[in-house]
Design a protein around this motif. Structure first.
Motif, PDB file in Angstrom:
ATOM      1  N   PRO A  23       1.005  -1.157   0.520  1.00  0.00           N
ATOM      2  CA  PRO A  23      -0.149  -0.008  -0.646  1.00  0.00           C
ATOM      3  C   PRO A  23       1.492   1.474   0.122  1.00  0.00           C
ATOM      4  CG  PRO A  23      -0.820  -1.496   1.592  1.00  0.00           C
ATOM      5  CD  PRO A  23       0.170  -2.254   0.768  1.00  0.00           C
ATOM      6  N   GLN A  45     -10.394   8.576  -1.196  1.00  0.00           N
ATOM      7  CA  GLN A  45     -11.782   8.243  -0.292  1.00  0.00           C
ATOM      8  C   GLN A  45     -12.380   8.139  -1.699  1.00  0.00           C
ATOM      9  OE1 GLN A  45     -12.323  11.621   2.689  1.00  0.00           O
ATOM     10  NE2 GLN A  45     -10.535  11.159   3.243  1.00  0.00           N
ATOM     11  N   SER A  48     -11.952   4.824  -3.191  1.00  0.00           N
ATOM     12  CA  SER A  48     -12.278   3.536  -2.434  1.00  0.00           C
ATOM     13  C   SER A  48     -14.302   3.583  -2.489  1.00  0.00           C
ATOM     14  CB  SER A  48     -11.859   3.762  -0.621  1.00  0.00           C
ATOM     15  OG  SER A  48     -11.890   3.310   0.096  1.00  0.00           O
ATOM     16  N   SER A  55      -8.951   1.112   0.707  1.00  0.00           N
ATOM     17  CA  SER A  55      -7.187   1.624   2.144  1.00  0.00           C
ATOM     18  C   SER A  55      -7.082   0.303   3.320  1.00  0.00           C
ATOM     19  CB  SER A  55      -7.748   3.134   2.776  1.00  0.00           C
ATOM     20  OG  SER A  55      -8.761   3.326   3.129  1.00  0.00           O
ATOM     21  N   GLN A  57      -5.209   0.585   7.454  1.00  0.00           N
ATOM     22  CA  GLN A  57      -4.905   1.695   8.335  1.00  0.00           C
ATOM     23  C   GLN A  57      -3.113   0.823   8.947  1.00  0.00           C
ATOM     24  OE1 GLN A  57      -6.462   5.219   8.271  1.00  0.00           O
ATOM     25  NE2 GLN A  57      -7.851   3.618   7.463  1.00  0.00           N
ATOM     26  N   TYR A  63      -2.529   3.357   0.300  1.00  0.00           N
ATOM     27  CA  TYR A  63      -3.910   2.341  -1.118  1.00  0.00           C
ATOM     28  C   TYR A  63      -2.964   1.776  -1.890  1.00  0.00           C
ATOM     29  CZ  TYR A  63      -6.325   6.742   0.705  1.00  0.00           C
ATOM     30  OH  TYR A  63      -7.510   7.309   1.171  1.00  0.00           O
TER      31      TYR A  63
END
Length: 158
Positions: A23, A45, A48, A55, A57, A63
């Motif tokens: 990512p 976003q 997504s 995505s 975390q 991404y």
């Protein structure tokens, strides 16, 4: 028709993500393409939400593409950013003014609306046939075969 700047930005980002093994944080994508991070994050976003990218975390988050670059069309990206609505909106001005056409004579779309709809259909069809993989191959060919390798090396080094 005018598309938002975000279309160009996220198409380049999708090509970059097609070369990534892991990512890629939005900040790194913004740095690579010298674009505003907050604005890019908003567009990522949207991608997504549309299922074009995912995505993750955390410290190693960022991404990635949800599908292979051969399965993501330019149209998928355009719709994710600018929406799926028609680009031309007919307001039926032929029904207004001193020479207004009666509603009885307006049972079909006017020739202008038909022409614009046909143009949009052709445009959408053309974009649906171009994939992120096609863009990547063409970008690489345009650079003499070095662009994708340079992107992969930059991603590894940063």
């Amino acid at each position: 028709m005018k598309l938002s700047n975000g279309i160009e930005w996220v198409l380049h980002c999708c090509v970059t993500l097609s070369q990534a093994q892991d990512p890629v944080p939005a900040q790194r994508l913004a740095e690579l393409h010298d674009i505003p991070p907050a604005y890019l994050a908003k567009h990522l976003q949207a991608l997504s939400r549309a299922g074009v990218v995912h995505s993750s975390q955390g410290q190693d988050g960022g991404y990635g593409l949800t599908r292979s670059p051969q399965e993501i069309s330019v149209l998928d990206v355009v719709v994710a950013i600018d929406g799926s609505g028609e680009f031309f909106r007919c307001t039926e001005i032929r029904k207004r003014g001193p020479l207004a056409t009666t509603p009885e004579r307006c049972t079909t779309r006017c020739s202008i609306a038909r022409a614009m709809a046909n143009a949009e259909l052709a445009w959408r069809e053309a974009l649906s046939k171009i994939t992120i993989a096609d863009l990547a191959a063409n970008i690489d060919a345009d650079s003499g075969g070095t662009a994708l390798g340079d992107v992969r090396e930059w991603l590894k080094a940063h």
